[in-house]
Motif scaffolding. Structure first.
Motif, PDB file in Angstrom:
ATOM      1  N   PHE A   1       7.257 -19.306 -15.103  1.00 46.62           N
ATOM      2  CA  PHE A   1       8.723 -19.786 -15.318  1.00 46.62           C
ATOM      3  C   PHE A   1       9.514 -18.476 -14.613  1.00 46.62           C
ATOM      4  O   PHE A   1      10.488 -18.303 -14.100  1.00 46.62           O
ATOM      5  CB  PHE A   1       9.037 -20.437 -15.989  1.00 46.62           C
ATOM      6  CG  PHE A   1      10.731 -20.736 -16.012  1.00 46.62           C
ATOM      7  CD1 PHE A   1      10.884 -21.591 -15.087  1.00 46.62           C
ATOM      8  CD2 PHE A   1      11.486 -20.415 -16.792  1.00 46.62           C
ATOM      9  CE1 PHE A   1      12.178 -21.732 -14.809  1.00 46.62           C
ATOM     10  CE2 PHE A   1      12.812 -20.816 -16.848  1.00 46.62           C
ATOM     11  CZ  PHE A   1      13.447 -21.420 -15.826  1.00 46.62           C
ATOM     12  N   GLU A   2       9.128 -17.411 -15.910  1.00 50.51           N
ATOM     13  CA  GLU A   2       9.988 -16.137 -15.700  1.00 50.51           C
ATOM     14  C   GLU A   2       9.777 -15.372 -14.552  1.00 50.51           C
ATOM     15  O   GLU A   2      10.871 -14.953 -13.908  1.00 50.51           O
ATOM     16  CB  GLU A   2       9.788 -15.266 -16.721  1.00 50.51           C
ATOM     17  CG  GLU A   2       8.539 -14.373 -16.841  1.00 50.51           C
ATOM     18  CD  GLU A   2       8.258 -13.381 -18.069  1.00 50.51           C
ATOM     19  OE1 GLU A   2       8.969 -13.530 -19.212  1.00 50.51           O
ATOM     20  OE2 GLU A   2       7.602 -12.315 -17.695  1.00 50.51           O
ATOM     21  N   SER A   3       8.599 -15.633 -13.845  1.00 50.26           N
ATOM     22  CA  SER A   3       8.474 -14.716 -12.386  1.00 50.26           C
ATOM     23  C   SER A   3       9.287 -15.461 -11.482  1.00 50.26           C
ATOM     24  O   SER A   3       9.876 -14.698 -10.494  1.00 50.26           O
ATOM     25  CB  SER A   3       7.090 -14.731 -11.955  1.00 50.26           C
ATOM     26  OG  SER A   3       6.467 -13.579 -12.993  1.00 50.26           O
ATOM     27  N   VAL A   4       9.311 -16.919 -11.361  1.00 52.50           N
ATOM     28  CA  VAL A   4      10.053 -17.696 -10.556  1.00 52.50           C
ATOM     29  C   VAL A   4      11.329 -17.421 -10.682  1.00 52.50           C
ATOM     30  O   VAL A   4      12.073 -16.893  -9.681  1.00 52.50           O
ATOM     31  CB  VAL A   4       9.661 -19.216 -10.752  1.00 52.50           C
ATOM     32  CG1 VAL A   4      10.482 -20.104  -9.877  1.00 52.50           C
ATOM     33  CG2 VAL A   4       8.278 -19.580 -10.359  1.00 52.50           C
ATOM     34  N   ALA A   5      11.957 -17.456 -11.982  1.00 51.21           N
ATOM     35  CA  ALA A   5      13.371 -17.200 -12.194  1.00 51.21           C
ATOM     36  C   ALA A   5      13.845 -15.769 -11.584  1.00 51.21           C
ATOM     37  O   ALA A   5      14.816 -15.510 -11.005  1.00 51.21           O
ATOM     38  CB  ALA A   5      13.768 -17.574 -13.621  1.00 51.21           C
TER      39      ALA A   5
ATOM     40  N   LEU B   1      14.330 -23.724 -11.396  1.00 55.23           N
ATOM     41  CA  LEU B   1      13.453 -25.119 -12.180  1.00 55.23           C
ATOM     42  C   LEU B   1      13.003 -25.686 -10.979  1.00 55.23           C
ATOM     43  O   LEU B   1      11.773 -26.302 -10.837  1.00 55.23           O
ATOM     44  CB  LEU B   1      14.331 -25.812 -13.052  1.00 55.23           C
ATOM     45  CG  LEU B   1      14.411 -25.381 -14.425  1.00 55.23           C
ATOM     46  CD1 LEU B   1      15.407 -26.402 -15.474  1.00 55.23           C
ATOM     47  CD2 LEU B   1      12.858 -25.314 -15.290  1.00 55.23           C
ATOM     48  N   GLU B   2      13.946 -26.162  -9.720  1.00 54.44           N
ATOM     49  CA  GLU B   2      13.170 -26.692  -8.620  1.00 54.44           C
ATOM     50  C   GLU B   2      12.025 -26.264  -7.948  1.00 54.44           C
ATOM     51  O   GLU B   2      10.920 -26.580  -7.864  1.00 54.44           O
ATOM     52  CB  GLU B   2      13.990 -26.923  -7.501  1.00 54.44           C
ATOM     53  CG  GLU B   2      15.366 -27.987  -7.896  1.00 54.44           C
ATOM     54  CD  GLU B   2      16.721 -27.765  -6.941  1.00 54.44           C
ATOM     55  OE1 GLU B   2      16.763 -26.998  -6.130  1.00 54.44           O
ATOM     56  OE2 GLU B   2      17.663 -28.293  -7.488  1.00 54.44           O
ATOM     57  N   THR B   3      12.118 -24.830  -7.963  1.00 48.05           N
ATOM     58  CA  THR B   3      10.931 -23.751  -7.484  1.00 48.05           C
ATOM     59  C   THR B   3      10.025 -24.074  -8.310  1.00 48.05           C
ATOM     60  O   THR B   3       8.741 -24.056  -7.704  1.00 48.05           O
ATOM     61  CB  THR B   3      11.816 -22.355  -7.155  1.00 48.05           C
ATOM     62  OG1 THR B   3      13.006 -22.580  -6.522  1.00 48.05           O
ATOM     63  CG2 THR B   3      10.522 -21.718  -6.407  1.00 48.05           C
ATOM     64  N   PHE B   4      10.224 -23.815  -9.479  1.00 48.76           N
ATOM     65  CA  PHE B   4       8.891 -23.864 -10.526  1.00 48.76           C
ATOM     66  C   PHE B   4       8.440 -25.247 -10.462  1.00 48.76           C
ATOM     67  O   PHE B   4       7.057 -25.222 -10.337  1.00 48.76           O
ATOM     68  CB  PHE B   4       9.916 -23.848 -12.129  1.00 48.76           C
ATOM     69  CG  PHE B   4       8.680 -23.928 -12.920  1.00 48.76           C
ATOM     70  CD1 PHE B   4       7.652 -22.869 -13.225  1.00 48.76           C
ATOM     71  CD2 PHE B   4       9.264 -24.582 -14.169  1.00 48.76           C
ATOM     72  CE1 PHE B   4       6.978 -22.886 -14.248  1.00 48.76           C
ATOM     73  CE2 PHE B   4       8.325 -24.565 -15.398  1.00 48.76           C
ATOM     74  CZ  PHE B   4       7.364 -23.823 -15.383  1.00 48.76           C
ATOM     75  N   ARG B   5       8.943 -26.357 -10.310  1.00 46.24           N
ATOM     76  CA  ARG B   5       8.454 -27.497 -10.151  1.00 46.24           C
ATOM     77  C   ARG B   5       7.620 -27.539  -8.808  1.00 46.24           C
ATOM     78  O   ARG B   5       6.697 -28.362  -8.651  1.00 46.24           O
ATOM     79  CB  ARG B   5       9.502 -28.687 -10.046  1.00 46.24           C
ATOM     80  CG  ARG B   5       8.833 -30.024 -10.085  1.00 46.24           C
ATOM     81  CD  ARG B   5       9.816 -31.192 -10.503  1.00 46.24           C
ATOM     82  NE  ARG B   5       9.751 -31.423 -11.588  1.00 46.24           N
ATOM     83  CZ  ARG B   5      10.929 -31.977 -12.401  1.00 46.24           C
ATOM     84  NH1 ARG B   5      11.591 -32.603 -11.897  1.00 46.24           N
ATOM     85  NH2 ARG B   5      10.689 -32.221 -13.790  1.00 46.24           N
ATOM     86  N   LYS B   6       8.149 -27.112  -7.591  1.00 50.83           N
ATOM     87  CA  LYS B   6       7.361 -27.031  -6.529  1.00 50.83           C
ATOM     88  C   LYS B   6       6.115 -26.415  -6.419  1.00 50.83           C
ATOM     89  O   LYS B   6       4.932 -26.780  -6.023  1.00 50.83           O
ATOM     90  CB  LYS B   6       8.277 -26.497  -5.372  1.00 50.83           C
ATOM     91  CG  LYS B   6       7.902 -26.808  -3.896  1.00 50.83           C
ATOM     92  CD  LYS B   6       9.038 -26.619  -3.154  1.00 50.83           C
ATOM     93  CE  LYS B   6       8.384 -26.621  -1.549  1.00 50.83           C
ATOM     94  NZ  LYS B   6       9.100 -26.058  -0.476  1.00 50.83           N
ATOM     95  N   VAL B   7       5.888 -25.048  -7.437  1.00 53.88           N
ATOM     96  CA  VAL B   7       4.816 -24.394  -7.729  1.00 53.88           C
ATOM     97  C   VAL B   7       3.974 -25.370  -8.096  1.00 53.88           C
ATOM     98  O   VAL B   7       2.672 -25.467  -8.014  1.00 53.88           O
ATOM     99  CB  VAL B   7       4.891 -23.094  -8.415  1.00 53.88           C
ATOM    100  CG1 VAL B   7       3.901 -22.575  -8.917  1.00 53.88           C
ATOM    101  CG2 VAL B   7       6.183 -22.189  -7.878  1.00 53.88           C
ATOM    102  N   LYS B   8       4.308 -26.171  -9.276  1.00 55.97           N
ATOM    103  CA  LYS B   8       3.380 -27.058  -9.867  1.00 55.97           C
ATOM    104  C   LYS B   8       2.787 -27.895  -8.959  1.00 55.97           C
ATOM    105  O   LYS B   8       1.558 -28.189  -9.026  1.00 55.97           O
ATOM    106  CB  LYS B   8       4.087 -27.863 -11.021  1.00 55.97           C
ATOM    107  CG  LYS B   8       3.015 -28.551 -11.845  1.00 55.97           C
ATOM    108  CD  LYS B   8       3.662 -29.633 -12.531  1.00 55.97           C
ATOM    109  CE  LYS B   8       2.752 -30.545 -13.106  1.00 55.97           C
ATOM    110  NZ  LYS B   8       3.270 -31.786 -14.073  1.00 55.97           N
ATOM    111  N   SER B   9       3.446 -28.498  -7.954  1.00 50.22           N
ATOM    112  CA  SER B   9       2.930 -29.520  -6.819  1.00 50.22           C
ATOM    113  C   SER B   9       1.578 -28.839  -6.224  1.00 50.22           C
ATOM    114  O   SER B   9       0.649 -29.497  -5.511  1.00 50.22           O
ATOM    115  CB  SER B   9       4.020 -29.930  -6.076  1.00 50.22           C
ATOM    116  OG  SER B   9       4.145 -28.878  -5.181  1.00 50.22           O
TER     117      SER B   9
END
Ligand code: BGC
Length: 416
Positions: free
Chosen positions: A193-197, A227-235
Motif C-alpha cells: 500500500f505505501e508503494s501504491v500511495a 485505495l482503488e489502485t491498491f484494490r486493483k493490484v489485489k485482483s
C-alpha cells in the motif's frame, strides 16, 4: 634469547587477558529467511573472530512484530538481550524507558557522526546520545520481476506507470501465470500500500499523509485513488496469498510462477541466495510512478544496559563491528540493502544496489526521500500498527467501499 617457558607464560597471559574480556552477546533479530540468515551469520562470524560468544535470539516473522512482542516480555522480566533489532521512532520509546545503554564512547572513537547521514544519526540518538547502531539502508519502493515470465507474457520490460503495470498484469494473466506474488499478512499489505500511495500521489502526498498524518491528505481524493489502485493490484494476486510468508512470495517470482512482487530489497537477498542475476534472471525497478522517490528502512540494533563487564565489552565490540567497513560490505551484499556508512566502495555490489545508492543520494537532495511507514520508520508503533490493521481490513474485504476504507485509515492515523 627468550626461553621457551617464558614464551609459554607470555602466551598464556595474552590468552587469559582475551578470555577475561571475552563476553557473550545475545542478539534478538527476525532474520530467518535464506538471505537474511546468511547476513546475520556474517555478524556472528565477526563477533566470534573477536573471541566473543554469539547467542542467537531469532524470532521468526517478517516485519518483526513477533520479535517485538517477545522483546517486551524479556525486558519487563528484567532480562533484556545485549542487542535487539529495533528501528525508527521505537528507538526513542525504548530509550525513554531508561533501559538502553549509552554508546557514545564507541561512536566517538569510531567517528560515527562523520560516517552517517544526519537523518540516520538522529534516529540512533536519544537526547543527543547514541543508543543504537545502524546496519543498512533498505529501499522499500521496489518492484521485482521475473525476466523470463515477462518475456513469455510479451511484456517488454518493467512497467513505469500504474496504467502500464495493469496492462502488463493482464498479459501475464492471459499467459496463465500469476501476475502478482503476494503474502497476505498485514505488514506485507501495508508494504504494498505505501508503494501504491507513493506512486499515485508522489512524495509530497506521502509525506503529508504518512509522516505528518495530515487529515486533509489522509481523506483526500488522492487517498481514494490510492485505495482503488491498491484494490486493483489485489485482483492480480492468487487465491493462496492469505497468510503466505514474504520469502515464499519471492520464491514464486524466482521459480517463474509469478511475474511481480512489491517488496523491499530484502527480497533481493532471496534472489542472491538462489544465485539469480539482476538484469538477466530478474529485474529490479522502482514501483510504478516512484522512480524519483525512495522509501527508506534502516535496520538498527539498539543496545540494552548490561551489568557484567565482559558482556559490556562484547556489546561495545558489536556496536563497533556493525559500523565497520568489513561488516557493512559483507552483510549488505547478502541482505540486499546498501551500506548505511557513507563513502563505502560499491565495487562488489550489483546494479540494483548501485541504483539504490544513487537514488538515495539523489532523493535526499531533491526531496523524494521519505521514511517507510510500513517498516516503522515514520510514526510511533501504536499509530502504524492501527493503520496497518485498517489497510488490511480494506485489502481483505472486497465489499468495503473506498470511502469507508479512507475513513478507517484516517481514524487509525489519529491513534494517540
Ligand atoms: C526489516 C528487514 C527484514 C524484513 C523482512 C523489515 O522490516 O527491515 O531487515 O528483512 O522486515 O523480515
Amino acid at each position: 634469547m627468550i626461553k621457551l617457558t617464558q614464551l609459554a607464560t607470555a602466551v598464556a597471559m595474552v590468552v587469559a587477558a582475551n578470555a577475561a574480556m571475552a563476553g557473550e552477546v545475545e542478539v534478538l533479530h527476525w532474520w530467518t529467511a535464506g538471505g537474511e540468515a546468511k547476513s546475520a551469520a556474517e555478524l556472528k562470524k565477526i563477533m566470534q573472530s573477536k573471541g566473543h560468544t554469539w547467542k542467537d535470539f531469532a524470532v521468526a516473522g517478517g516485519g518483526g512484530d513477533n520479535a517485538m512482542t517477545v522483546l517486551k516480555s524479556r525486558v519487563v522480566a528484567g532480562n533484556p538481550p545485549a542487542a535487539a533489532q529495533i528501528k525508527g521512532p521505537a528507538i526513542q520509546e525504548w530509550a525513554s524507558e531508561g533501559v538502553l545503554a549509552n554508546l557514545d564512547s564507541v561512536a566517538k572513537a569510531e567517528k560515527w557522526d562523520s560516517l552517517l547521514p544526519k537523518v540516520v544519526a538522529d534516529v540512533m540518538k536519544y537526547k543527543g546520545n547514541y543508543v543504537a547502531a545502524p546496519v543498512n539502508v533498505h529501499r522499500v519502493n521496489w518492484m521485482w520481476a521475473n525476466a523470463a515470465v515477462l518475456k513469455k507474457a510479451g511484456v517488454a520490460g518493467a512497467p513505469k506507470t500504474w496504467d502500464e503495470f495493469f496492462a502488463a498484469a493482464e498479459k501475464v494473466k492471459k499467459a496463465g501465470l500469476i501476475p502478482v506474488a503476494h503474502g497476505g499478512q498485514n505488514w506485507q499489505d501495508f508494504t504494498t500500500f505505501e508503494s501504491v500511495a507513493l506512486g499515485v500521489g508522489g512524495a509530497g502526498f506521502y509525506n503529508d499523509a504518512f509522516v505528518k498524518l495530515d487529515k486533509k491528505a489522509l481523506t483526500s481524493a488522492t487517498m481514494s485513488k490510492a485505495l482503488e489502485t491498491f484494490r486493483k493490484v489485489k485482483s492480480y494476486t492468487d487465491a493462496a496469498a492469505p497468510g503466505r510468508d514474504w520469502n515464499l512470495a519471492t520464491a514464486m517470482v524466482i521459480q517463474e510462477k509469478a511475474a511481480f512482487q512489491f517488496m523491499g530489497d530484502w527480497a533481493k537477498g532471496e534472489f542472491t541466495a538462489a544465485n539469480k542475476v539482476p538484469g538477466k534472471d530478474y529485474i529490479c525497478a522502482a514501483a510504478p510512478g516512484t522512480a524519483n522517490a525512495f522509501t527508506f528502512n534502516v535496520d538498527s540494533f539498539a543496545m540494552f544496559k548490561l551489568k557484567d563487564a565482559a558482556a559490556q565489552k562484547a556489546q561495545a565490540d558489536l556496536a563497533a563491528a556493525i559500523m565497520g567497513t568489513e561488516f557493512q560490505e559483507v552483510f549488505n551484499l547478502n541482505k540486499g540493502s546498501i551500506p548505511v556508512r557513507l563513502n563505502m566502495d560499491m565495487a562488489k555490489f550489483d546494479d540494483c544496489a548501485k541504483l539504490s545508492s544513487k537514488d538515495f543520494v539523489a532523493t535526499s537532495k531533491a526531496g523524494g526521500l521519505v521514511p517507510s511507514i510500513a517498516h516503522e520508520m515514520a510514526v510511533p508503533p501504536a499509530v502504524s500498527g492501527a493503520m496497518k490493521d485498517a489497510v488490511s481490513q480494506f485489502w481483505n474485504n472486497d465489499k468495503m467501499s473506498v470511502a469507508d476504507g479512507v475513513k478507517s485509515i484516517a481514524k487509525a492515523a489519529a491513534t494517540k
